[in-house]
Design a protein around this motif. Structure first.
Motif, PDB file in Angstrom:
ATOM      1  N   ASN A   1      -6.978   7.797   0.794  1.00  0.00           N
ATOM      2  CA  ASN A   1      -6.389   7.082   1.920  1.00  0.00           C
ATOM      3  C   ASN A   1      -6.667   5.571   1.891  1.00  0.00           C
ATOM      4  OD1 ASN A   1      -5.483   6.197   4.375  1.00  0.00           O
ATOM      5  ND2 ASN A   1      -6.756   7.558   5.600  1.00  0.00           N
ATOM      6  N   PRO A   2      -5.637   4.734   1.669  1.00  0.00           N
ATOM      7  CA  PRO A   2      -5.827   3.284   1.693  1.00  0.00           C
ATOM      8  C   PRO A   2      -5.575   2.647   3.064  1.00  0.00           C
ATOM      9  CG  PRO A   2      -3.634   3.734   0.953  1.00  0.00           C
ATOM     10  CD  PRO A   2      -4.289   5.081   1.214  1.00  0.00           C
ATOM     11  N   LEU A   3      -5.197   3.433   4.073  1.00  0.00           N
ATOM     12  CA  LEU A   3      -4.748   2.874   5.350  1.00  0.00           C
ATOM     13  C   LEU A   3      -5.753   1.949   6.037  1.00  0.00           C
ATOM     14  CD1 LEU A   3      -2.743   5.908   6.778  1.00  0.00           C
ATOM     15  CD2 LEU A   3      -1.843   3.812   5.748  1.00  0.00           C
ATOM     16  N   PRO A   4      -7.059   2.259   6.070  1.00  0.00           N
ATOM     17  CA  PRO A   4      -7.978   1.316   6.711  1.00  0.00           C
ATOM     18  C   PRO A   4      -7.991  -0.060   6.036  1.00  0.00           C
ATOM     19  CG  PRO A   4      -9.028   3.453   6.497  1.00  0.00           C
ATOM     20  CD  PRO A   4      -7.740   3.506   5.709  1.00  0.00           C
ATOM     21  N   VAL A   5      -7.881  -0.088   4.719  1.00  0.00           N
ATOM     22  CA  VAL A   5      -7.853  -1.358   3.989  1.00  0.00           C
ATOM     23  C   VAL A   5      -6.549  -2.096   4.294  1.00  0.00           C
ATOM     24  CG1 VAL A   5      -7.896  -2.428   1.692  1.00  0.00           C
ATOM     25  CG2 VAL A   5      -9.358  -0.446   2.193  1.00  0.00           C
ATOM     26  N   MET A   6      -5.454  -1.372   4.325  1.00  0.00           N
ATOM     27  CA  MET A   6      -4.163  -1.986   4.635  1.00  0.00           C
ATOM     28  C   MET A   6      -4.156  -2.550   6.051  1.00  0.00           C
ATOM     29  SD  MET A   6      -1.867   1.031   2.875  1.00  0.00           S
ATOM     30  CE  MET A   6      -0.404   0.707   3.834  1.00  0.00           C
ATOM     31  N   ALA A   7      -4.680  -1.800   7.015  1.00  0.00           N
ATOM     32  CA  ALA A   7      -4.682  -2.228   8.415  1.00  0.00           C
ATOM     33  C   ALA A   7      -5.543  -3.475   8.622  1.00  0.00           C
ATOM     34  CB  ALA A   7      -5.157  -1.085   9.309  1.00  0.00           C
ATOM     35  N   ALA A   8      -6.564  -3.659   7.807  1.00  0.00           N
ATOM     36  CA  ALA A   8      -7.458  -4.806   7.947  1.00  0.00           C
ATOM     37  C   ALA A   8      -6.978  -6.041   7.179  1.00  0.00           C
ATOM     38  CB  ALA A   8      -8.861  -4.418   7.463  1.00  0.00           C
TER      39      ALA A   8
ATOM     40  N   VAL B   1       5.020  -1.114   2.610  1.00  0.00           N
ATOM     41  CA  VAL B   1       4.920   0.236   2.050  1.00  0.00           C
ATOM     42  C   VAL B   1       6.207   0.550   1.290  1.00  0.00           C
ATOM     43  CG1 VAL B   1       3.280   1.100   3.763  1.00  0.00           C
ATOM     44  CG2 VAL B   1       5.735   1.304   4.205  1.00  0.00           C
ATOM     45  N   PRO B   2       6.125   1.471   0.320  1.00  0.00           N
ATOM     46  CA  PRO B   2       7.296   1.786  -0.501  1.00  0.00           C
ATOM     47  C   PRO B   2       8.329   2.619   0.241  1.00  0.00           C
ATOM     48  CG  PRO B   2       5.455   3.173  -1.136  1.00  0.00           C
ATOM     49  CD  PRO B   2       4.933   2.207  -0.116  1.00  0.00           C
TER      50      PRO B   2
ATOM     51  N   GLY C   1       0.852  -1.177   0.000  1.00  0.00           N
ATOM     52  CA  GLY C   1       0.000   0.000   0.000  1.00  0.00           C
ATOM     53  C   GLY C   1       0.886   1.224   0.000  1.00  0.00           C
ATOM     54  N   TYR C   2       0.381   2.319   0.542  1.00  0.00           N
ATOM     55  CA  TYR C   2       1.180   3.531   0.643  1.00  0.00           C
ATOM     56  C   TYR C   2       0.622   4.385   1.769  1.00  0.00           C
ATOM     57  CZ  TYR C   2      -2.666   5.630  -2.027  1.00  0.00           C
ATOM     58  OH  TYR C   2      -3.909   6.051  -2.450  1.00  0.00           O
ATOM     59  N   ILE C   3       1.479   5.228   2.310  1.00  0.00           N
ATOM     60  CA  ILE C   3       1.081   6.198   3.317  1.00  0.00           C
ATOM     61  C   ILE C   3       0.711   7.465   2.544  1.00  0.00           C
ATOM     62  CG2 ILE C   3       1.776   7.444   5.401  1.00  0.00           C
ATOM     63  CD1 ILE C   3       1.832   4.311   5.645  1.00  0.00           C
ATOM     64  N   PRO C   4      -0.565   7.879   2.596  1.00  0.00           N
ATOM     65  CA  PRO C   4      -0.986   8.997   1.747  1.00  0.00           C
ATOM     66  C   PRO C   4      -0.307  10.318   2.100  1.00  0.00           C
ATOM     67  CG  PRO C   4      -2.731   8.421   3.279  1.00  0.00           C
ATOM     68  CD  PRO C   4      -1.641   7.397   3.441  1.00  0.00           C
ATOM     69  N   ILE C   5       0.002  11.085   1.070  1.00  0.00           N
ATOM     70  CA  ILE C   5       0.539  12.437   1.228  1.00  0.00           C
ATOM     71  C   ILE C   5      -0.362  13.397   0.461  1.00  0.00           C
ATOM     72  CG2 ILE C   5       2.923  11.677   1.578  1.00  0.00           C
ATOM     73  CD1 ILE C   5       3.500  12.493  -1.354  1.00  0.00           C
TER      74      ILE C   5
ATOM     75  N   ALA D   1       8.032  -4.099   5.356  1.00  0.00           N
ATOM     76  CA  ALA D   1       6.849  -4.557   6.081  1.00  0.00           C
ATOM     77  C   ALA D   1       6.273  -3.423   6.927  1.00  0.00           C
ATOM     78  CB  ALA D   1       7.202  -5.758   6.952  1.00  0.00           C
ATOM     79  N   TRP D   2       4.946  -3.419   7.036  1.00  0.00           N
ATOM     80  CA  TRP D   2       4.227  -2.357   7.753  1.00  0.00           C
ATOM     81  C   TRP D   2       3.028  -2.936   8.471  1.00  0.00           C
ATOM     82  CZ3 TRP D   2      -0.864  -0.820   7.362  1.00  0.00           C
ATOM     83  CH2 TRP D   2      -1.206   0.378   7.980  1.00  0.00           C
ATOM     84  N   THR D   3       2.739  -2.415   9.654  1.00  0.00           N
ATOM     85  CA  THR D   3       1.469  -2.632  10.346  1.00  0.00           C
ATOM     86  C   THR D   3       1.034  -1.263  10.863  1.00  0.00           C
ATOM     87  OG1 THR D   3       2.328  -2.970  12.588  1.00  0.00           O
ATOM     88  CG2 THR D   3       2.232  -4.925  11.142  1.00  0.00           C
ATOM     89  N   SER D   4      -0.176  -1.181  11.348  1.00  0.00           N
ATOM     90  CA  SER D   4      -0.650   0.104  11.872  1.00  0.00           C
ATOM     91  C   SER D   4       0.139   0.530  13.107  1.00  0.00           C
ATOM     92  CB  SER D   4      -2.146   0.040  12.181  1.00  0.00           C
ATOM     93  OG  SER D   4      -2.410  -0.999  13.096  1.00  0.00           O
ATOM     94  N   ALA D   5       0.887  -0.395  13.707  1.00  0.00           N
ATOM     95  CA  ALA D   5       1.709  -0.068  14.882  1.00  0.00           C
ATOM     96  C   ALA D   5       3.160   0.258  14.527  1.00  0.00           C
ATOM     97  CB  ALA D   5       1.684  -1.228  15.875  1.00  0.00           C
TER      98      ALA D   5
END
Length: 182
Positions: free
Chosen positions: A55-62, A69-70, A46-50, A83-87
């Motif tokens: 915003n894709p974060l809710p989909v990524m977190a689930a 993330v890039p 996914g990506y962290i929106p700027i 690798a990424w998690t919401s934490a």
């Protein structure tokens, strides 16, 4: 082609800015989650929106499997993915992006790709660095990968200027649903 792309980019930023904050993210996130459901278990980038990116974060977190993330390596280089998690603790990276403070490199099978604009042929216009084009070219050379543009419907352009190095998206998901190109 650069002048054409700059003009297209300027117009697209205006359309995206107008759509951002119009309450469309939730519908687009639902459409993205529904489209991604058959790919459960695959590694998702996914990506962290700027700025005014959707915003894709809710989909990524689930997501039930590995998410990454890039990370920009440098000008002219393809992206790496960590690798990424919401934490995950994030720090400032290149070009105003946030990246994991420490990273485990991961190779994605499915990518949610940010964009400034897209057209009805599946081409995208990014910020002009060519990072996703190089990355998709490399990943596709090594095997099958699914590239999903994620955008507001207002970001669609009738026709975008395309270079030989531009990579076509497989799908674009907006608040109206998924449009498959390949």
């Amino acid at each position: 082609m650069t002048d054409e792309k700059q003009a297209a980019r300027k117009a697209a930023f205006q359309r995206r800015r107008a759509a951002h904050g119009a309450g469309l993210d939730a519908a687009a996130q639902d459409a993205l989650a529904a489209f991604l459901a058959p790919y459960s278990g695959k590694t998702l980038a996914g990506y962290i929106p700027i700025r005014t990116e959707i915003n894709p974060l809710p989909v990524m977190a689930a997501w039930s499997s590995t998410v990454c993330v890039p990370v920009v390596q440098g000008a002219g280089e393809p992206l790496l993915f960590h690798a990424w998690t919401s934490a995950t603790r994030m720090i400032a990276g290149a070009f105003g992006t946030d990246v994991p403070e420490t990273g485990v490199e991961v190779e994605p099978e499915v990518l949610i790709v940010p964009l400034v604009s897209f057209d009805g042929n599946g081409f995208r216009l990014g910020y002009g660095g060519g990072f996703y084009d190089r990355t998709l070219d490399n990943l596709r050379a090594r095997g099958q990968v699914l590239a999903i543009g994620f955008a507001y419907g207002a970001q669609e352009a009738e026709d975008l200027p395309v270079d030989a190095t531009d990579q076509r998206l497989d799908v674009v998901v907006t608040e109206s649903g998924a449009r498959i190109f390949t």
